[in-house]
Each structure stands twice: as structure tokens, then as C-alpha cells.
Scaffold this motif. Structure first.
Motif, mmCIF file in Angstrom:
data_model
loop_
_atom_site.group_PDB
_atom_site.id
_atom_site.type_symbol
_atom_site.label_atom_id
_atom_site.label_comp_id
_atom_site.label_asym_id
_atom_site.label_seq_id
_atom_site.Cartn_x
_atom_site.Cartn_y
_atom_site.Cartn_z
ATOM 1 N N ALA A 96 34.530 28.937 52.493
ATOM 2 C CA ALA A 96 33.457 30.043 52.996
ATOM 3 C C ALA A 96 33.011 30.932 52.234
ATOM 4 O O ALA A 96 32.078 31.923 52.383
ATOM 5 C CB ALA A 96 34.200 30.688 54.394
ATOM 6 N N GLY A 97 33.642 30.956 50.792
ATOM 7 C CA GLY A 97 33.202 31.558 49.837
ATOM 8 C C GLY A 97 33.873 32.929 49.332
ATOM 9 O O GLY A 97 33.717 33.689 48.400
ATOM 10 N N ALA A 98 35.216 33.089 49.715
ATOM 11 C CA ALA A 98 36.380 34.170 48.900
ATOM 12 C C ALA A 98 36.572 33.519 47.621
ATOM 13 O O ALA A 98 36.370 32.204 47.295
ATOM 14 C CB ALA A 98 37.511 33.607 49.901
ATOM 15 N N LYS A 99 36.669 34.666 46.846
ATOM 16 C CA LYS A 99 36.942 34.233 45.358
ATOM 17 C C LYS A 99 38.165 34.053 44.914
ATOM 18 O O LYS A 99 38.481 33.300 43.994
ATOM 19 C CB LYS A 99 36.366 35.636 44.556
ATOM 20 N N ASP A 100 39.281 34.676 45.917
ATOM 21 C CA ASP A 100 40.601 34.352 45.231
ATOM 22 C C ASP A 100 41.526 34.703 46.575
ATOM 23 O O ASP A 100 40.861 35.261 47.568
ATOM 24 C CB ASP A 100 40.886 35.044 44.025
ATOM 25 N N PHE A 101 42.672 34.834 46.481
ATOM 26 C CA PHE A 101 43.877 35.137 47.580
ATOM 27 C C PHE A 101 44.944 35.620 46.995
ATOM 28 O O PHE A 101 45.204 35.163 45.797
ATOM 29 C CB PHE A 101 43.650 33.931 48.738
ATOM 30 N N ILE A 102 45.512 36.795 47.513
ATOM 31 C CA ILE A 102 46.746 37.097 47.133
ATOM 32 C C ILE A 102 47.572 37.065 48.575
ATOM 33 O O ILE A 102 47.296 37.337 49.551
ATOM 34 C CB ILE A 102 46.558 38.757 46.776
ATOM 35 N N VAL A 103 48.862 36.915 48.038
ATOM 36 C CA VAL A 103 49.965 36.684 49.290
ATOM 37 C C VAL A 103 50.787 37.897 49.732
ATOM 38 O O VAL A 103 51.057 38.589 48.523
ATOM 39 C CB VAL A 103 50.885 35.546 49.068
ATOM 40 N N LYS A 104 51.159 38.282 50.876
ATOM 41 C CA LYS A 104 51.783 39.481 50.974
ATOM 42 C C LYS A 104 53.277 38.939 50.966
ATOM 43 O O LYS A 104 53.583 37.706 51.447
ATOM 44 C CB LYS A 104 51.560 39.867 52.441
ATOM 45 N N PRO A 105 54.455 39.832 50.663
ATOM 46 C CA PRO A 105 54.174 41.008 50.378
ATOM 47 C C PRO A 105 53.331 41.141 48.880
ATOM 48 O O PRO A 105 53.588 40.235 47.994
ATOM 49 C CB PRO A 105 55.468 41.576 50.166
ATOM 50 N N PHE A 106 52.398 42.082 48.537
ATOM 51 C CA PHE A 106 51.739 42.044 47.755
ATOM 52 C C PHE A 106 52.864 42.228 46.114
ATOM 53 O O PHE A 106 53.635 43.254 46.063
ATOM 54 C CB PHE A 106 50.897 43.373 47.499
ATOM 55 N N GLN A 107 52.347 41.469 45.066
ATOM 56 C CA GLN A 107 52.946 41.754 43.785
ATOM 57 C C GLN A 107 51.897 42.351 43.222
ATOM 58 O O GLN A 107 50.832 41.946 42.906
ATOM 59 C CB GLN A 107 53.618 40.535 43.373
ATOM 60 N N ASP A 109 51.445 42.816 39.843
ATOM 61 C CA ASP A 109 50.632 42.038 38.599
ATOM 62 C C ASP A 109 49.771 41.106 39.481
ATOM 63 O O ASP A 109 48.714 40.638 38.792
ATOM 64 C CB ASP A 109 51.257 41.672 37.814
ATOM 65 N N ARG A 110 50.156 40.122 40.303
ATOM 66 C CA ARG A 110 49.264 39.401 41.001
ATOM 67 C C ARG A 110 48.030 40.025 41.665
ATOM 68 O O ARG A 110 46.821 39.408 41.520
ATOM 69 C CB ARG A 110 49.909 38.658 42.140
ATOM 70 N N VAL A 111 48.017 41.080 42.251
ATOM 71 C CA VAL A 111 46.854 41.763 42.979
ATOM 72 C C VAL A 111 46.203 42.109 41.731
ATOM 73 O O VAL A 111 44.830 41.917 41.916
ATOM 74 C CB VAL A 111 47.321 42.838 43.670
ATOM 75 N N ILE A 112 46.322 42.936 40.726
ATOM 76 C CA ILE A 112 45.487 43.138 39.446
ATOM 77 C C ILE A 112 44.830 41.928 38.987
ATOM 78 O O ILE A 112 43.625 41.975 38.738
ATOM 79 C CB ILE A 112 46.199 44.267 38.626
ATOM 80 N N ASP A 113 45.671 41.128 38.615
ATOM 81 C CA ASP A 113 45.213 39.623 37.978
ATOM 82 C C ASP A 113 44.092 39.154 38.887
ATOM 83 O O ASP A 113 42.949 38.725 38.378
ATOM 84 C CB ASP A 113 46.272 38.681 37.865
ATOM 85 N N ALA A 114 44.342 38.994 40.109
ATOM 86 C CA ALA A 114 43.233 38.395 41.156
ATOM 87 C C ALA A 114 41.913 39.114 41.080
ATOM 88 O O ALA A 114 41.027 38.543 40.947
ATOM 89 C CB ALA A 114 43.721 38.236 42.311
ATOM 90 N N ILE A 115 41.986 40.312 41.040
ATOM 91 C CA ILE A 115 40.907 41.358 41.216
ATOM 92 C C ILE A 115 40.167 41.378 40.019
ATOM 93 O O ILE A 115 38.909 41.368 39.997
ATOM 94 C CB ILE A 115 41.354 42.543 41.715
ATOM 95 N N GLN A 116 41.039 41.608 38.738
ATOM 96 C CA GLN A 116 40.289 41.557 37.415
ATOM 97 C C GLN A 116 39.683 40.154 37.288
ATOM 98 O O GLN A 116 38.135 40.325 36.610
ATOM 99 C CB GLN A 116 41.025 41.833 36.227
ATOM 100 N N LYS A 117 40.199 39.280 37.784
ATOM 101 C CA LYS A 117 39.532 37.755 37.355
ATOM 102 C C LYS A 117 38.300 37.605 38.246
ATOM 103 O O LYS A 117 37.169 37.366 37.359
ATOM 104 C CB LYS A 117 40.476 36.678 37.807
ATOM 105 N N VAL A 118 38.256 38.142 39.577
ATOM 106 C CA VAL A 118 36.875 38.219 40.139
ATOM 107 C C VAL A 118 35.985 39.184 39.867
ATOM 108 O O VAL A 118 34.688 38.616 39.904
ATOM 109 C CB VAL A 118 37.179 38.537 41.732
ATOM 110 N N LEU A 119 36.225 40.202 39.437
ATOM 111 C CA LEU A 119 35.305 41.162 38.712
ATOM 112 C C LEU A 119 34.803 40.883 37.508
ATOM 113 O O LEU A 119 33.532 41.143 37.254
ATOM 114 C CB LEU A 119 35.720 42.364 38.853
ATOM 115 N N ASN A 120 35.320 39.940 36.619
ATOM 116 C CA ASN A 120 34.807 39.877 35.557
ATOM 117 C C ASN A 120 34.059 38.313 35.273
ATOM 118 O O ASN A 120 34.031 37.641 36.101
ATOM 119 C CB ASN A 120 35.974 39.559 34.363
#
Length: 120
Positions: A96-107, A109-120
């Protein structure tokens, strides 16, 4: 300038956790929403750079909200948040167009990696 992020999750604890991770890593949390309906309204109001979106929420789920936001702005950057065992929903969200996903419970480094990858 810090990237502006909207956090969407029906659990206050999860919003607080992800907000802490984001703010201490230099991101600006511009808003929070409790469900998909509020997420769509806040997205239109705030036009954030990125949205973290829970999949399972009352009123309107994250996948429906994702689709509505992408109808409003097809360039919207949305990272889905899911619990373990929601693989089929994650696949649906990516289609449906999501750029990535992160799994709970949040880690962090994984949260930051996913967000930086999508923003760059």
C-alpha cells in the motif's frame, strides 16, 4: 533543520518510547495521534516529513490510514510499526506504500536506521 515526525499509536507507552528514541537522536516530534482517523487529520494539518504508524488501532487501522494519507500525498513517507507475527499485515502495508517497518518492542538502532533510510 530537524526532520519533523508524526507518531501514531493507540498505546501511550509506545508513543512515549518512540518519541524518546527520536528526540534524543535529533528528530523533532511534531505531533501524536491515537488512531488512524486522527493520524490522517494530523498529517494534513502538520505535513510531517515522516510518520511512524502502528498497524493495529481502534477506529481506523494503520493500513487504512496509510492508504488515505497516500491518497492525500503520494510522496508521504510512512514507516509501519508492528508486533511480532503480523507479517501478512506488514506485506499489505508495504504494497500500500509504506516505506519500511519496525517491530515492537522497539530497538533504538533499528528505529533510527529505518527512519534515516526512508528520509535519505
Amino acid at each position: 533543520m530537524a526532520h519533523r515526525i508524526l507518531i501514531v499509536d493507540d498505546a501511550a507507552f509506545m508513543r512515549m518510547m518512540i518519541k524518546d528514541i527520536l528526540t534524543k537522536n535529533g528528530f523533532s516530534v511534531v505531533g501524536e495521534a491515537l488512531d488512524g482517523e486522527e493520524a490522517v487529520a494530523k498529517y494534513k494539518e502538520l505535513t510531517p516529513d515522516l510518520v511512524t504508524m502502528d498497524i493495529t488501532m481502534p477506529e481506523m487501522d494503520g493500513i487504512t490510514a496509510l492508504k488515505e494519507i497516500r491518497q492525500f500525498n503520494d510522496q508521504a513517507k510512512i514507516v509501519m510499526c508492528s508486533a511480532m507475527g503480523q507479517q501478512t499485515m506488514v506485506i499489505e502495508a508495504i504494497q500500500a506504500g509504506a516505506k519500511d517497518f519496525i517491530v515492537k518492542p522497539f530497538q533504538e538502532d533499528r528505529v533510527i536506521d529505518a527512519i534515516q533510510k526512508v528520509l535519505n
